[in-house]
Design a protein around this motif. Structure first.
Motif, PDB file in Angstrom:
ATOM      1  N   MET A   1      46.511  15.017  12.676  1.00  0.00           N
ATOM      2  CA  MET A   1      46.766  16.232  13.408  1.00  0.00           C
ATOM      3  C   MET A   1      45.485  16.652  14.133  1.00  0.00           C
ATOM      4  N   ALA A   2      45.640  17.337  15.215  1.00  0.00           N
ATOM      5  CA  ALA A   2      44.498  17.737  16.035  1.00  0.00           C
ATOM      6  C   ALA A   2      43.531  18.653  15.278  1.00  0.00           C
ATOM      7  N   ASP A   3      44.035  19.419  14.325  1.00  0.00           N
ATOM      8  CA  ASP A   3      43.183  20.345  13.572  1.00  0.00           C
ATOM      9  C   ASP A   3      42.522  19.698  12.362  1.00  0.00           C
ATOM     10  N   GLY A   4      42.732  18.404  12.172  1.00  0.00           N
ATOM     11  CA  GLY A   4      42.131  17.694  11.048  1.00  0.00           C
ATOM     12  C   GLY A   4      42.985  17.671   9.803  1.00  0.00           C
ATOM     13  N   PHE A  21      48.227  19.032   4.360  1.00  0.00           N
ATOM     14  CA  PHE A  21      47.043  19.212   3.531  1.00  0.00           C
ATOM     15  C   PHE A  21      45.820  19.415   4.411  1.00  0.00           C
ATOM     16  N   THR A  22      44.931  20.281   3.973  1.00  0.00           N
ATOM     17  CA  THR A  22      43.657  20.457   4.673  1.00  0.00           C
ATOM     18  C   THR A  22      42.797  19.219   4.413  1.00  0.00           C
TER      19      THR A  22
END
Length: 47
Positions: A1-4, A21-22
């Motif tokens: 994902m673009a946000d990591g 998941f982060t």
């Protein structure tokens, strides 16, 4: 994902839910896998 973040789903359920998941959560999970934290054989022996 673009946000990591890391997104997972069951590939057999293409319209099913997605778990997100982060990066820190994913790193903790993969570290646990590498360290054998989820080894069911070892867990059963310690029970």
């Amino acid at each position: 994902m673009a946000d990591g973040n890391v997104a997972l789903r069951d590939s057999k359920e293409q319209d099913g839910p997605v778990l997100v998941f982060t990066p820190a959560e994913w790193a903790a999970f993969t570290a646990g896998v590498r360290e054998g934290e989820f080894d069911l054989t070892a867990l059963a022996a310690g029970a």
